[in-house]
Motif scaffolding. Structure first.
Motif, PDB file in Angstrom:
ATOM      1  N   PRO A   1     -18.220  -1.678   4.548  1.00 29.17           N
ATOM      2  CA  PRO A   1     -18.238  -2.324   5.867  1.00 29.17           C
ATOM      3  C   PRO A   1     -17.911  -1.348   6.994  1.00 29.17           C
ATOM      4  N   MET A   2     -16.989  -0.426   6.766  1.00 27.00           N
ATOM      5  CA  MET A   2     -16.625   0.572   7.773  1.00 27.00           C
ATOM      6  C   MET A   2     -17.815   1.454   8.124  1.00 27.00           C
ATOM      7  N   MET A   3     -18.524   1.922   7.111  1.00 27.88           N
ATOM      8  CA  MET A   3     -19.678   2.787   7.349  1.00 27.88           C
ATOM      9  C   MET A   3     -20.787   2.048   8.082  1.00 27.88           C
ATOM     10  N   ASN A   4     -20.955   0.777   7.765  1.00 28.41           N
ATOM     11  CA  ASN A   4     -21.963  -0.028   8.470  1.00 28.41           C
ATOM     12  C   ASN A   4     -21.634  -0.129   9.957  1.00 28.41           C
ATOM     13  N   ASP A   5     -20.347  -0.291  10.269  1.00 28.04           N
ATOM     14  CA  ASP A   5     -19.952  -0.411  11.673  1.00 28.04           C
ATOM     15  C   ASP A   5     -20.116   0.907  12.427  1.00 28.04           C
ATOM     16  N   VAL A   6     -19.819   2.030  11.777  1.00 28.37           N
ATOM     17  CA  VAL A   6     -20.033   3.325  12.434  1.00 28.37           C
ATOM     18  C   VAL A   6     -21.528   3.559  12.623  1.00 28.37           C
ATOM     19  N   ALA A   7     -22.313   3.254  11.616  1.00 26.96           N
ATOM     20  CA  ALA A   7     -23.766   3.444  11.709  1.00 26.96           C
ATOM     21  C   ALA A   7     -24.365   2.572  12.800  1.00 26.96           C
ATOM     22  N   GLY A   8     -23.796   1.369  12.988  1.00 24.94           N
ATOM     23  CA  GLY A   8     -24.325   0.452  13.995  1.00 24.94           C
ATOM     24  C   GLY A   8     -23.726   0.625  15.375  1.00 24.94           C
ATOM     25  N   GLY A   9     -22.733   1.494  15.499  1.00 31.79           N
ATOM     26  CA  GLY A   9     -22.134   1.744  16.807  1.00 31.79           C
ATOM     27  C   GLY A   9     -20.974   0.843  17.159  1.00 31.79           C
ATOM     28  N   ALA A  10     -20.550  -0.032  16.229  1.00 30.74           N
ATOM     29  CA  ALA A  10     -19.427  -0.929  16.513  1.00 30.74           C
ATOM     30  C   ALA A  10     -18.082  -0.239  16.348  1.00 30.74           C
ATOM     31  N   LEU A  11     -18.056   0.893  15.654  1.00 31.22           N
ATOM     32  CA  LEU A  11     -16.835   1.667  15.433  1.00 31.22           C
ATOM     33  C   LEU A  11     -17.115   3.111  15.808  1.00 31.22           C
ATOM     34  N   GLU A  12     -16.165   3.735  16.513  1.00 27.36           N
ATOM     35  CA  GLU A  12     -16.414   5.073  17.052  1.00 27.36           C
ATOM     36  C   GLU A  12     -16.423   6.176  16.013  1.00 27.36           C
ATOM     37  N   SER A  13     -15.504   6.102  15.050  1.00 26.44           N
ATOM     38  CA  SER A  13     -15.398   7.195  14.090  1.00 26.44           C
ATOM     39  C   SER A  13     -14.739   6.700  12.822  1.00 26.44           C
TER      40      SER A  13
ATOM     41  N   SER B   1     -12.471  14.799   2.129  1.00 29.38           N
ATOM     42  CA  SER B   1     -12.811  13.777   3.118  1.00 29.38           C
ATOM     43  C   SER B   1     -13.395  14.426   4.358  1.00 29.38           C
ATOM     44  N   VAL B   2     -14.094  13.613   5.147  1.00 32.59           N
ATOM     45  CA  VAL B   2     -14.678  14.104   6.390  1.00 32.59           C
ATOM     46  C   VAL B   2     -14.339  13.164   7.539  1.00 32.59           C
ATOM     47  N   LEU B   3     -14.250  13.739   8.726  1.00 34.43           N
ATOM     48  CA  LEU B   3     -14.190  12.963   9.960  1.00 34.43           C
ATOM     49  C   LEU B   3     -15.623  12.874  10.453  1.00 34.43           C
ATOM     50  N   ALA B   4     -16.106  11.655  10.691  1.00 37.08           N
ATOM     51  CA  ALA B   4     -17.513  11.477  11.060  1.00 37.08           C
ATOM     52  C   ALA B   4     -17.664  10.482  12.192  1.00 37.08           C
ATOM     53  N   VAL B   5     -18.756  10.647  12.955  1.00 34.19           N
ATOM     54  CA  VAL B   5     -19.117   9.727  14.034  1.00 34.19           C
ATOM     55  C   VAL B   5     -20.584   9.344  13.865  1.00 34.19           C
ATOM     56  N   ASN B   6     -21.015   8.384  14.648  1.00 35.73           N
ATOM     57  CA  ASN B   6     -22.436   8.024  14.663  1.00 35.73           C
ATOM     58  C   ASN B   6     -23.246   9.223  15.143  1.00 35.73           C
ATOM     59  N   VAL B   7     -24.426   9.419  14.583  1.00 31.90           N
ATOM     60  CA  VAL B   7     -25.246  10.577  14.928  1.00 31.90           C
ATOM     61  C   VAL B   7     -25.626  10.595  16.403  1.00 31.90           C
ATOM     62  N   ALA B   8     -25.626   9.428  17.054  1.00 25.26           N
ATOM     63  CA  ALA B   8     -25.981   9.359  18.473  1.00 25.26           C
ATOM     64  C   ALA B   8     -24.770   9.534  19.390  1.00 25.26           C
ATOM     65  N   SER B   9     -23.595   9.712  18.830  1.00 21.73           N
ATOM     66  CA  SER B   9     -22.384   9.861  19.634  1.00 21.73           C
ATOM     67  C   SER B   9     -22.433  11.143  20.475  1.00 21.73           C
ATOM     68  N   PRO B  10     -21.855  11.116  21.660  1.00 16.80           N
ATOM     69  CA  PRO B  10     -21.777  12.344  22.467  1.00 16.80           C
ATOM     70  C   PRO B  10     -20.795  13.363  21.878  1.00 16.80           C
TER      71      PRO B  10
END
Length: 319
Positions: free
Chosen positions: A188-200, A126-135
């Motif tokens: 759905p989780m990945m869509n929210d991270v990709a769209g910025g609605a979920l942090e990680s 498994s991986v811990l991931a964030v949106n590519v635009a995250s600081p």
């Protein structure tokens, strides 16, 4: 004519006892492969990959049926209560078979006794991931952010999944407080991270590894994964407790005839050895695993014990 008729009946009468004891041909109709999560996730991917091969060699369709809910326990319970004839299978997994028994106080089935475990298919870190635009650019910054504002949201594919348990391990190991956000599946989780609605999120490498919308911070593998040489492991970053694979196997209802389990195990192992399936799994970060049916049954029992200790230490409870 009468005499000839009687002669034809006699051999049949003699053969009747042995025919009654013989097992019917398997598979005699399409086989259902129940995936206890929504379409589009890792479990679904592996089921379709292996199912297509089994359909070819066994001469019957292997139909993937998604029955999601309660961290995979809904679909798993359905198969546990299905006729034990080898025509209904479950893609057994770490969530509903390893972690779930300790997370859900009233599990409707026993992960070991209520199933005939056939074979382990693959293990995936498994991986811990964030949106590519995250600081947040690495694990150290993620931990700093969580300490600066306790409650940082971390998504998982559902309550009682291995991602849920791994988040609890990370909290304890890093000394941080995060908010668990369960979804009904990883899509759905990945869509929210990709769209910025979920942090990680914590999800499998298969799902996030090649998606340019995500930045991967750390992987739960023992060593760096060949296809991702720049991705550090939690272990090398000081969190050795986060060495844990997400695993997937194939199981049937308890009482399924041993010859069917043995035949299915042999065909699964043959499928995992084909260059095509091996390549597909490896390129996504998965590792094919070859086990006999008894070995896989012992593996599931060991995983139940392992995650019981983790869940108790982390105080995870659902329902």
């Amino acid at each position: 004519m009468r005499r000839r008729h009687l002669l034809t009946l006699i051999p049949g009468a003699i053969a009747t006892p042995s025919l009654a004891q013989a097992q019917p041909a398997w598979p005699s109709r399409p086989v259902r492969m129940v995936v206890p999560f929504p379409p589009g996730g890792t479990t679904d991917f592996i089921a379709r990959l292996v199912g297509q091969r089994l359909a070819v060699v066994l001469g019957q369709s292997f139909v993937v049926e998604n029955r999601a809910g309660a961290g995979g326990t809904v679909g798993s319970d359905h198969v546990a209560k299905s006729p034990p004839d080898g025509h209904t299978l479950i893609v057994s997994n770490i969530a509903s078979f390893g972690v779930g028994p300790s997370v859900y106080p009233a599990m409707p089935y026993d992960s070991v006794r209520d199933f005939a475990h056939v074979a382990l298919l693959a293990e995936i870190p498994s991986v811990l991931a964030v949106n590519v635009a995250s600081p947040i650019r690495d694990l150290a910054q993620f931990i700093e952010a969580a300490k600066a504002r306790p409650g940082l949201a971390v998504g998982s594919p559902g309550n009682g999944t291995s991602s849920h348990a791994k988040q609890a391990i990370l909290q304890r190991s890093a000394g941080i407080e995060t908010t668990h956000v369960p979804y009904r599946g990883s899509g759905p989780m990945m869509n929210d991270v990709a769209g910025g609605a979920l942090e990680s999120m914590i999800t499998t490498l298969v799902e996030a590894g090649r998606n340019e919308r995500f930045r991967l911070l750390a992987v739960t593998a023992e060593a760096r994964v060949p296809g991702w040489p720049d991705l550090p492991t939690f272990k090398e970053l000081g969190h050795p407790d986060l060495v844990a694979s997400t695993w997937f196997g194939l199981s049937a209802a308890a009482g399924t005839p041993a010859p069917i389990v043995a035949r299915l195990n042999a065909e699964v192992l043959a499928a995992l050895a084909t260059p095509e399936i091996t390549a597909r799994l490896v390129e996504t970060g998965a590792t094919p695993r070859r086990m006999t049916a008894p070995e896989y049954s012992d593996f599931v029992a060991a995983e139940v014990r392992r995650w019981a200790a983790v869940v108790q230490a982390a105080g995870i409870r659902v329902g």
